[in-house]
Design a protein around this motif. Structure first.
Motif, short mmCIF file in Angstrom:
data_model
loop_
_atom_site.label_atom_id
_atom_site.label_comp_id
_atom_site.label_asym_id
_atom_site.label_seq_id
_atom_site.Cartn_x
_atom_site.Cartn_y
_atom_site.Cartn_z
N LYS A 199 16.82 -3.90 -14.83
CA LYS A 199 14.98 -3.65 -13.77
C LYS A 199 14.78 -3.68 -12.45
O LYS A 199 13.96 -3.42 -12.35
CB LYS A 199 14.41 -4.45 -14.84
N TRP A 200 15.40 -4.90 -12.08
CA TRP A 200 15.64 -4.73 -10.53
C TRP A 200 15.65 -3.24 -10.01
O TRP A 200 15.30 -3.10 -8.73
CB TRP A 200 15.64 -6.01 -9.85
N LEU A 201 17.08 -3.10 -10.16
CA LEU A 201 17.36 -1.85 -9.34
C LEU A 201 16.38 -1.19 -9.80
O LEU A 201 16.28 -0.14 -9.31
CB LEU A 201 18.79 -1.39 -10.25
N ARG A 202 15.80 -0.38 -11.35
CA ARG A 202 15.53 0.62 -11.60
C ARG A 202 14.06 0.13 -11.26
O ARG A 202 13.20 1.79 -10.33
CB ARG A 202 15.45 -0.11 -13.32
N ASN A 203 13.18 -0.65 -10.70
CA ASN A 203 12.42 -0.82 -10.51
C ASN A 203 11.98 -0.58 -8.95
O ASN A 203 11.25 0.41 -8.09
CB ASN A 203 11.70 -2.27 -10.53
N LEU A 204 13.49 -0.83 -8.13
CA LEU A 204 13.91 -0.56 -6.54
C LEU A 204 13.44 0.54 -5.86
O LEU A 204 13.52 1.60 -5.30
CB LEU A 204 14.68 -0.93 -6.02
N VAL A 205 14.62 1.40 -7.36
CA VAL A 205 14.73 2.96 -6.69
C VAL A 205 14.01 3.82 -7.30
O VAL A 205 13.36 4.73 -5.93
CB VAL A 205 15.90 3.33 -7.89
N THR A 206 13.15 3.42 -8.30
CA THR A 206 11.64 4.32 -8.31
C THR A 206 11.12 3.73 -7.36
O THR A 206 9.98 5.22 -7.01
CB THR A 206 10.50 3.90 -10.27
N ARG A 207 10.33 3.11 -7.14
CA ARG A 207 9.65 2.93 -5.80
C ARG A 207 9.92 3.59 -4.54
O ARG A 207 8.49 3.64 -3.63
CB ARG A 207 9.30 0.91 -6.28
N CYS A 208 11.61 3.08 -3.96
CA CYS A 208 11.57 4.34 -3.06
C CYS A 208 11.54 5.79 -3.20
O CYS A 208 10.76 6.34 -1.97
CB CYS A 208 13.05 3.84 -2.50
N ILE A 209 12.06 6.23 -4.55
CA ILE A 209 11.89 7.57 -4.57
C ILE A 209 9.56 7.79 -4.15
O ILE A 209 9.64 8.42 -3.93
CB ILE A 209 11.87 7.87 -5.84
N ALA A 210 8.93 6.88 -5.20
CA ALA A 210 7.74 7.22 -4.72
C ALA A 210 7.29 7.12 -3.38
O ALA A 210 6.37 7.15 -2.59
CB ALA A 210 7.25 6.30 -5.54
N ILE A 211 7.99 6.21 -2.79
CA ILE A 211 7.85 5.66 -1.01
C ILE A 211 7.39 7.52 -0.13
O ILE A 211 7.37 7.07 0.91
CB ILE A 211 8.45 4.79 -0.80
N THR A 212 8.23 7.81 -0.16
CA THR A 212 8.66 9.35 0.50
C THR A 212 7.31 9.85 0.83
O THR A 212 7.21 10.27 1.93
CB THR A 212 10.21 10.08 -0.04
N PRO A 213 7.08 10.39 -0.25
CA PRO A 213 5.99 11.55 0.11
C PRO A 213 4.71 10.56 0.37
O PRO A 213 4.14 11.00 1.80
CB PRO A 213 5.75 11.77 -1.70
N SER A 214 4.63 9.44 -0.24
CA SER A 214 3.69 8.49 0.28
C SER A 214 3.44 8.59 1.75
O SER A 214 2.86 8.10 2.69
CB SER A 214 3.22 7.20 -0.78
N LEU A 215 4.61 7.96 2.43
CA LEU A 215 4.67 7.91 3.57
C LEU A 215 5.23 8.89 4.57
O LEU A 215 4.16 8.84 5.39
CB LEU A 215 6.72 6.98 3.75
N ILE A 216 5.15 9.90 4.01
CA ILE A 216 5.18 11.03 4.83
C ILE A 216 3.65 11.37 5.24
O ILE A 216 3.10 12.06 6.28
CB ILE A 216 6.10 12.21 4.06
N VAL A 217 3.20 11.57 3.47
CA VAL A 217 1.29 11.97 4.03
C VAL A 217 0.48 10.53 4.44
O VAL A 217 -0.16 11.42 5.51
CB VAL A 217 0.84 11.65 2.60
N SER A 218 1.32 9.73 4.66
CA SER A 218 0.35 8.53 5.57
C SER A 218 0.71 8.48 6.55
O SER A 218 -0.34 8.42 7.56
CB SER A 218 0.80 6.95 4.67
N ILE A 219 1.90 9.50 7.30
CA ILE A 219 2.37 8.69 8.56
C ILE A 219 1.24 10.32 9.06
O ILE A 219 0.58 10.43 10.29
CB ILE A 219 3.45 9.40 9.09
N ILE A 220 1.38 11.31 8.60
CA ILE A 220 0.78 12.73 9.18
C ILE A 220 -0.60 13.50 8.62
O ILE A 220 -1.33 13.14 9.84
CB ILE A 220 1.51 14.18 8.12
N GLY A 221 -1.43 12.68 7.57
CA GLY A 221 -2.95 12.47 6.34
C GLY A 221 -3.59 11.56 7.23
O GLY A 221 -4.90 11.46 6.62
N GLY A 222 -2.74 10.29 7.31
CA GLY A 222 -3.58 9.45 7.41
C GLY A 222 -4.25 8.54 6.27
O GLY A 222 -3.45 9.24 4.95
N PRO A 223 -4.78 7.36 5.69
CA PRO A 223 -6.12 7.05 5.31
C PRO A 223 -5.94 7.90 3.63
O PRO A 223 -6.13 7.83 2.41
CB PRO A 223 -6.48 6.37 5.34
#
Length: 542
Positions: A364-388
């Motif tokens: 579960k720790w690996l599953r959680n971390l992998v899913t969260r890292c995948i979700a971080i990618t679009p969130s990070l790109i959009v938050s850097i470019i578009g802000g809050p």
């Protein structure tokens, strides 16, 4: 005749018996094997032993994605979209209870049945779509956590997105004290925020007549109303929740008698009804507060600007009348709790989906971390470019993705739960079949209509060169056609795998095969499924 006591199979497959013909049992057999403890328990004690799965599932209806879409819908359309919340929660109660009944009656959860029923190509497509749904549901949790860290510690949103990976490790560290205790703590924080919105409602006093009108008179007017309505439905009814609920009910010890199964289905329905009613009140309070505050005539200009572009990062001002200066801090703590509590449901759902479709287990720790890292990618790109502001819009997009993906979990659930080959005598009644399919087809029709009209409208008003528009249309229209054809295929395809086996009177061999879960006509997937170990790994109280 064969005894009803069997050693558990090494494969861990379910030995659930949907119905047993008691005429083939003598009185001694019946006395030995009936569920005495269950039958002698008072009703309320029996009910309490089943409490848990519905409330855990209901956390998904209170996650940052719901908060974002609720607050934005209220700010944009006041109380006009409350009927969407009402229909969405009624629909959620129906399908969540169907998911629970499916697990209780078959002893297998939805992803296991999909794996056994569909051809290999369809199976892998459904698995990929289910994984995308988990990731889409995780995006609001990532952004909500980042907003909470921004409010509490003034950390930039994009940095907060990166820190959400560490919050996953923190959550897993707290789990060693017991998931149940962690859930109670998080639920207290989330309901504390709900209390704040209820208090704000009593302060701003939204007109009761307008609330009732918005709740019971369907209406879609104003710019973006259709998109916001679909986003609300997407945030409410999540595909991965269907896989989750059908598996969570298997963590309870359910008698294999007809009465035991019927009682369990009834208790899970009551529990889901209570949990979803609380979720409904919280969602309504968020829309009511946002709609009332943002529609005030003498609203200061800075607050008007925030209402026009409302995000989770800027919504704490809605609570200032009740909480004063401490409102933003308490709001951020509850927002953080909301995001992290939703992580539990996403992690468990992802684990069940992966093990059910692929026979693949991941810690579960690996599953959680992998899913969260995948979700971080679009969130990070959009938050850097578009802000809050851009991150807030990403939550709306994620909710719409969930709404579009819903048919690929909903249609198998509706077909399996209405099939005598899967459920035997426990299949849905005609009324439930008609009601659930009417709601399901309504939502699917809305999704397809919005998908096609929104894209065509974008092409018409696009400022891109015509060549680019033609090229995009050539790419997108086949995808839309494939989406529609896939939905039709799932609806019209006839189930071929029999999982319910009718007991044969006076035939000890058939009775023994039925009780042990063996049958020569079934495909290997159903008799070689080591899933119960995963389910028992969830630390729920029995």
């Amino acid at each position: 005749m064969a005894s009803l006591q069997h050693e558990p199979r090494v494969t861990g497959g379910s030995n659930r018996v949907s119905a047993v013909d008691l005429s083939v049992l003598n009185s001694k057999d019946f006395d030995d094997h009936k569920d005495i403890d269950h039958d002698q328990k008072p009703g309320w004690k029996s009910f309490l032993s089943f409490v848990g799965p519905g409330f855990l599932v209901s956390l998904a209806y209170l996650d940052p994605g719901n908060m974002e879409t609720d607050l934005q819908a209220g700010a944009n359309h006041r109380y006009e979209l409350l009927w969407v919340i009402l229909i969405g929660l009624i629909f959620a109660l129906v399908i969540q209870s169907l998911a629970a009944n499916l697990g209780v009656s078959t002893g297998k959860h939805l992803s296991e049945l999909c794996k056994a029923e569909y051809p290999i190509f369809v199976k892998y497509c459904l698995w990929l779509l289910a994984e995308v749904a988990v990731i889409a549901a995780d995006i609001p949790e990532v952004i909500g956590t980042a907003f909470a860290l921004n409010i509490l510690f003034k950390i930039p949103v994009w940095v907060g997105v990166l820190l959400t990976g560490l919050s996953t490790l923190l959550l897993l560290g707290l789990q060693k004290y017991g998931v149940r205790k962690l859930e109670i703590l998080i639920a207290i924080l989330v309901f504390l925020m709900a209390g704040c919105f209820f208090g704000e409602m009593s302060y701003v006093k939204p007109p009761a007549g307008d609330l009732l009108k918005g709740m019971f008179i369907p209406k879609l007017s104003g710019q973006g109303a259709t998109g916001d309505a679909i986003a609300l439905l997407g945030a409410l009814v999540m595909p991965h929740n269907l896989f989750l609920h059908s598996a969570l009910v298997l963590t309870r010890k359910i008698p294999t008698s007809v009465r035991g199964i019927n009682d369990a289905c009834r208790y899970f329905l009551i529990e889901s009804g209570i949990a979803l009613f609380v979720a409904f009140l919280i969602n309504v309070s968020m829309i009511a507060v946002s709609g009332t505050v943002c529609s005030e005539k003498n609203l200061p200009s800075d607050e008007m600007d925030r209402c026009n572009d409302l995000t989770l990062n800027s919504a704490s001002f809605l609570l200032k009348n009740v909480l004063g200066k401490s409102g933003s801090t308490l709001y951020a703590i509850a927002l953080l709790a909301s995001g992290q509590s939703s992580t539990i449901t996403g992690t468990y759902a992802g684990q069940f989906i992966m093990s059910g479709f692929l026979d693949l287990k991941m810690r579960k720790w690996l599953r959680n971390l992998v899913t969260r890292c995948i979700a971080i990618t679009p969130s990070l790109i959009v938050s850097i470019i578009g802000g809050p502001s851009g991150a807030g819009r990403l939550i709306i997009i994620a909710s719409m993705i969930l709404s579009f993906e819903l048919p690929f979990a909903l249609i198998p659930l509706l077909k399996f739960s209405s099939s005598s080959t899967k459920m035997g005598p426990h299949k849905n009644s005609i009324f439930i079949i008609l009601f659930s399919w009417a709601l399901g087809l309504g939502i699917i029709g809305i999704n397809i209509y919005y998908l096609s009209t929104a894209f065509v409208d974008w092409l018409i008003h696009s400022t891109w060169p015509k060549v680019a528009n033609v090229f995009i249309a050539i790419l997108v229209f086949p995808v839309m056609a494939a989406y529609v054809l896939s939905v039709i295929y799932l609806m019209l395809r006839k189930d071929v795998v029999v999982t319910y086996i009718e007991p044969s009177k006076g035939n000890p061999i058939a009775q023994d095969n039925m009780e042990s879960g063996n049958d020569a006509n079934r495909r290997p997937e159903l008799t070689n499924a080591p899933y119960r170990e995963d389910l028992s790994d969830i630390p729920f109280p029995q």
